[in-house]
Scaffold this active site. Structure first.
Site, PDB file in Angstrom:
ATOM      1  N   HIS A 198       7.822  11.818 -26.500  1.00 49.19           N
ATOM      2  CA  HIS A 198       8.327  12.112 -25.160  1.00 49.19           C
ATOM      3  C   HIS A 198       9.382  13.203 -25.170  1.00 49.19           C
ATOM      4  O   HIS A 198       9.568  13.919 -24.198  1.00 49.19           O
ATOM      5  CB  HIS A 198       8.783  10.826 -24.474  1.00 49.19           C
ATOM      6  CG  HIS A 198       7.609   9.999 -24.051  1.00 49.19           C
ATOM      7  ND1 HIS A 198       7.086   9.004 -24.832  1.00 49.19           N
ATOM      8  CD2 HIS A 198       6.805  10.102 -22.957  1.00 49.19           C
ATOM      9  CE1 HIS A 198       6.021   8.498 -24.230  1.00 49.19           C
ATOM     10  NE2 HIS A 198       5.834   9.135 -23.091  1.00 49.19           N
TER      11      HIS A 198
ATOM     12  N   ARG B 210       3.586   7.004 -10.935  1.00 46.12           N
ATOM     13  CA  ARG B 210       3.236   5.991 -11.931  1.00 46.12           C
ATOM     14  C   ARG B 210       4.374   4.991 -12.031  1.00 46.12           C
ATOM     15  O   ARG B 210       5.546   5.381 -12.092  1.00 46.12           O
ATOM     16  CB  ARG B 210       3.007   6.649 -13.290  1.00 46.12           C
ATOM     17  CG  ARG B 210       2.659   5.609 -14.348  1.00 46.12           C
ATOM     18  CD  ARG B 210       2.378   6.231 -15.684  1.00 46.12           C
ATOM     19  NE  ARG B 210       3.583   6.729 -16.324  1.00 46.12           N
ATOM     20  CZ  ARG B 210       3.586   7.342 -17.507  1.00 46.12           C
ATOM     21  NH1 ARG B 210       2.441   7.559 -18.129  1.00 46.12           N
ATOM     22  NH2 ARG B 210       4.702   7.754 -18.046  1.00 46.12           N
TER      23      ARG B 210
ATOM     24  N   ASN C 268      -2.488  11.180 -24.376  1.00 49.12           N
ATOM     25  CA  ASN C 268      -1.452  11.057 -25.417  1.00 49.12           C
ATOM     26  C   ASN C 268      -1.530   9.679 -26.068  1.00 49.12           C
ATOM     27  O   ASN C 268      -1.530   9.545 -27.283  1.00 49.12           O
ATOM     28  CB  ASN C 268      -0.051  11.235 -24.824  1.00 49.12           C
ATOM     29  CG  ASN C 268       0.076  12.526 -24.057  1.00 49.12           C
ATOM     30  OD1 ASN C 268      -0.676  13.447 -24.308  1.00 49.12           O
ATOM     31  ND2 ASN C 268       1.008  12.588 -23.131  1.00 49.12           N
ATOM     32  N   ASP C 269      -1.587   8.669 -25.219  1.00 48.33           N
ATOM     33  CA  ASP C 269      -1.675   7.321 -25.766  1.00 48.33           C
ATOM     34  C   ASP C 269      -3.087   6.990 -26.222  1.00 48.33           C
ATOM     35  O   ASP C 269      -3.264   6.268 -27.202  1.00 48.33           O
ATOM     36  CB  ASP C 269      -1.190   6.291 -24.729  1.00 48.33           C
ATOM     37  CG  ASP C 269       0.330   6.223 -24.716  1.00 48.33           C
ATOM     38  OD1 ASP C 269       0.916   6.161 -25.804  1.00 48.33           O
ATOM     39  OD2 ASP C 269       0.920   6.261 -23.627  1.00 48.33           O
TER      40      ASP C 269
ATOM     41  N   ARG D  33       2.489   8.445 -32.098  1.00 47.83           N
ATOM     42  CA  ARG D  33       2.619   9.802 -31.562  1.00 47.83           C
ATOM     43  C   ARG D  33       3.993  10.411 -31.791  1.00 47.83           C
ATOM     44  O   ARG D  33       4.178  11.620 -31.669  1.00 47.83           O
ATOM     45  CB  ARG D  33       2.280   9.810 -30.055  1.00 47.83           C
ATOM     46  CG  ARG D  33       3.208   8.943 -29.241  1.00 47.83           C
ATOM     47  CD  ARG D  33       2.667   8.699 -27.843  1.00 47.83           C
ATOM     48  NE  ARG D  33       3.136   9.663 -26.882  1.00 47.83           N
ATOM     49  CZ  ARG D  33       2.992   9.528 -25.561  1.00 47.83           C
ATOM     50  NH1 ARG D  33       2.340   8.478 -25.069  1.00 47.83           N
ATOM     51  NH2 ARG D  33       3.463  10.424 -24.737  1.00 47.83           N
TER      52      ARG D  33
ATOM     53  N   GLU E 294      -5.642   4.640 -21.118  1.00 42.54           N
ATOM     54  CA  GLU E 294      -4.947   5.164 -22.296  1.00 42.54           C
ATOM     55  C   GLU E 294      -5.030   4.226 -23.495  1.00 42.54           C
ATOM     56  O   GLU E 294      -4.374   4.439 -24.507  1.00 42.54           O
ATOM     57  CB  GLU E 294      -3.495   5.535 -21.968  1.00 42.54           C
ATOM     58  CG  GLU E 294      -2.744   4.549 -21.130  1.00 42.54           C
ATOM     59  CD  GLU E 294      -1.377   5.083 -20.673  1.00 42.54           C
ATOM     60  OE1 GLU E 294      -0.941   6.155 -21.116  1.00 42.54           O
ATOM     61  OE2 GLU E 294      -0.744   4.378 -19.869  1.00 42.54           O
TER      62      GLU E 294
ATOM     63  N   ARG F 173       6.461  10.556 -13.794  1.00 43.83           N
ATOM     64  CA  ARG F 173       6.870   9.541 -14.784  1.00 43.83           C
ATOM     65  C   ARG F 173       8.179   8.908 -14.309  1.00 43.83           C
ATOM     66  O   ARG F 173       9.265   9.373 -14.645  1.00 43.83           O
ATOM     67  CB  ARG F 173       7.084  10.190 -16.149  1.00 43.83           C
ATOM     68  CG  ARG F 173       5.828  10.693 -16.833  1.00 43.83           C
ATOM     69  CD  ARG F 173       6.171  11.237 -18.215  1.00 43.83           C
ATOM     70  NE  ARG F 173       5.014  11.347 -19.077  1.00 43.83           N
ATOM     71  CZ  ARG F 173       4.349  12.490 -19.302  1.00 43.83           C
ATOM     72  NH1 ARG F 173       4.736  13.607 -18.732  1.00 43.83           N
ATOM     73  NH2 ARG F 173       3.313  12.503 -20.119  1.00 43.83           N
TER      74      ARG F 173
ATOM     75  N   CYS G 151      -4.207  13.417 -17.443  1.00 40.89           N
ATOM     76  CA  CYS G 151      -2.792  13.753 -17.245  1.00 40.89           C
ATOM     77  C   CYS G 151      -2.014  13.777 -18.564  1.00 40.89           C
ATOM     78  O   CYS G 151      -0.812  13.970 -18.573  1.00 40.89           O
ATOM     79  CB  CYS G 151      -2.137  12.791 -16.258  1.00 40.89           C
ATOM     80  SG  CYS G 151      -2.059  11.109 -16.873  1.00 40.89           S
TER      81      CYS G 151
END
Ligand code: PEP
Ligand code: MG
Length: 587
Positions: free
Chosen positions: A211, A355, A477-478, A488, A454, A318, A525
């Site tokens: 992140h 989200r 990403n996940d 990650r 995800e 986010r 996304c």
């Protein structure tokens, strides 16, 4: 001496500036910039703390029992001498007045510089005096904390720079670009530095989609993470070049290297200017397919910059960044409602996908929460699991979002769902939140409901998700993290974090195909959406909605304008079915 450190390229561009090395000393302090009109009071704050420590040591000396060892008295003398050293006071004054560092930051910066000088001394006795200096500085810091209460950046900390790569130092500070070097930076730290003076970031740890890296990209500031030992090898005030395209950091460059990178920096700026002309061009492929390019944002105030960057909506807000670093003092319904409204207003009528909270793993609510608080944080209580474990907090957020939806187009997105029971509990909480608003007679709007895909389990059972939700958003990403079992945020396994792994592509392709077949919206996304090497592949797989950092939008639009989806379709499926998709993409 010139040398290079290699890390991971996470945010493109070139930055050249002087190093500001933070938190490499064992004294953790908060770093923030003061306003020019606060210089005098900040110097006074440092001076008062130092004087208080001098008084304290003198008192200790006076009250020392007669039979105390003589060395103790001598040691206190050394500490008093260090404290009264005019060169130390002068240097601290300079960091405050020229760089506008807060007093604690000035003090630890100077400590590092002097420590280095001590390390280089031949005389062992003198070398060991470093520890005395550290003790003295620690005492001053403790005093400041006690006297000044918890140290937090002033709410009025100057908003020094807009979100462009063209960073300038704070008004009143020396005109030298600064680059931040740290062992690690939490996403909350990064936000604290948002819109401030740093021309670039270097961290010793972190992966491409950690992140921290994501926030650096959203700030459109060159960054290299996973540059091991950077915070030990780079010294305070060294000249540093960050090559965010290649993941290289060059320390103490020679004039010829500097000239080469200044040239590359200018080329990058010219490319940005060229792309800026595409801002109002509709995102249509050569064969007339309409493509939606949306923005990922972290703050309600990010909307206008996203619109300026060419976004036609927000594909991912986010919201967890509203909750982080608040020492447990979470935002209430009113505060959240205002934040979501601000995001809607900033997008001028365009849709905003909000989200719900996704904390946990590498996004702790508070710094105080140790990283290894859970045995395996990425697999633990995060995202929707966290929200369902605290339904009152979850419904507070849902009520705020529903109320904001009365003022604009909101799409409500839930992170990390995997089980049908979770979907049902989530929807039950939503119904309850609506009932609570009804009971209060409050106005609220309707929202489209979406699920993030995800977790591989969700991708593999996507058809049942489509029964419950209006749209899907693929969090690559996940999805990559969980498909390949690669943390990650861990740079040690970053080389295995592969968006092009056939297993990942197959999952992404199946989700897109399933949603398209049922006529439901589907978006990507995760970072994949802003990765130019993936644009054509995703278009070929049938994706028509991409959400990314605003800084990426125009470059992706350029790819869209050059694409012919009719021709890409069979090629994309061949890529997906091949053993080595990366090779077919020429990567
Ligand atoms: C993702 O996982 O791809 C995503 C967009 O969510 P986050 O990066 O916030 O986990
Ligand atoms: Mg995610």
């Amino acid at each position: 001496m010139t040398f290079a450190i290699h890390g991971l390229a996470v945010s493109r561009g070139i930055a050249i500036g002087r190093a500001v090395v933070v938190a490499s000393s064992r004294m953790e302090v908060v770093h923030y910039f003061i306003r020019p009109d606060q210089v005098e009071s900040e110097i006074q704050r440092a001076r008062s703390a130092r004087n208080a420590v001098i008084d304290e040591l003198r008192r200790l000396q006076e009250e020392m029992p007669k039979d105390a060892p003589g060395e103790l008295d001598a040691l206190l003398d050394v500490h008093l001498l260090l404290l009264q050293d005019s060169a130390l006071a002068e240097a601290i004054r300079n960091w405050i007045s020229e760089r506008l560092y807060n007093a604690e930051w000035a003090l630890t910066t100077q400590l590092e510089i002097i420590s280095r000088q001590f390390d280089e001394m031949d005389d062992e006795y003198l070398r060991e005096r470093k520890a005395d200096l550290e003790q003295v500085v620690e005492r001053i810091l403790r005093h400041m904390k006690g006297a000044a209460g918890p140290i937090t950046p002033p709410a009025s900390a100057p908003a020094l720079v807009g979100g462009s790569a063209q960073q300038v130092p704070p008004e009143g500070a020396a005109e030298t670009p600064l680059v931040l070097v740290a062992q690690d930076l939490s996403p909350a730290d990064m936000l604290q530095f948002k819109s401030k003076v740093f021309a670039g970031f270097i961290t010793a740890v972190g992966g491409k989609t950690s992140h921290t890296a994501i926030v650096a990209r959203s700030m459109d500031i060159p960054a290299v993470v996973g540059a091991r030992a950077a915070s030990q090898l780079i010294r305070q005030d060294d000249w540093v070049i960050i090559d965010g395209n290649e993941g290289v950091v060059i320390v103490d460059p020679t004039p010829i290297i500097l000239e080469e990178y200044s040239y590359r920096q200018r080329q990058g700026e010219l490319e940005r200017e060229r792309l800026a002309r595409l801002r109002y061009t509709p995102a249509l492929t050569m064969d007339g397919q309409k493509v939606e390019l949306l923005a990922n944002i972290e703050q309600p105030t990010d909307g206008p910059a996203a619109v300026r960057a060419g976004a036609v909506g927000v594909g991912l807000f986010r919201t967890e960044f509203l909750f982080m670093g608040r020492s447990g003092n979470l935002p209430g319904e009113e505060e959240q409602y205002r934040a979501y409204r601000e995001a809607i207003d900033g997008m001028q009528g365009m849709p905003v996908t909000i989200r719900t909270l996704d904390v946990g793993a590498d996004k702790p609510l508070d710094k105080a929460q140790p990283k290894d608080y859970y045995l395996n944080p990425a697999l633990g209580l995060r995202a929707i699991r966290w929200s369902l474990a605290d339904p009152a907090m979850f419904r507070t957020q849902l009520r705020a979002i529903l109320r904001a939806a009365a003022h604009g187009q909101i799409k409500l997105l839930f992170p990390m769902l995997a089980h049908r029971s979770e979907i049902e509990q989530t929807l039950a909480q939503l119904r309850q939140a609506q009932q609570e608003l009804d009971a209060r007679g409050m106005v609220y709007g309707t929202v489209k409901l979406g699920a993030m895909i995800e977790i591989p389990a969700a991708a593999l059972t996507v058809r049942s998700f489509l029964k419950y939700f209006d749209f899907l958003s693929i969090g690559t990403n996940d999805l990559i993290q969980y498909t390949l079992a690669i943390d990650r945020a861990d740079e040690a396994v970053a080389h295995l974090y592969d968006p092009m792994h056939p297993a990942v592509l197959r999952l992404v392709a199946e989700v897109i195909a399933a949603a398209n077949a049922m006529g439901k919206e589907v978006c990507v996304c995760g970072e994949m959406a802003g990765d130019l090497s993936m644009t054509r592949l995703l278009l070929g797989l049938g994706l028509r909605s991409f959400s990314m950092h605003p800084a990426q939008i125009l470059a992706v639009k350029q790819e869209v304008l050059r694409a012919d989806t009719g021709r890409l379709q069979s090629w994309a499926h061949a890529v997906m079915d091949s053993d080595s998709p990366a090779e077919m993409l020429g990567i």
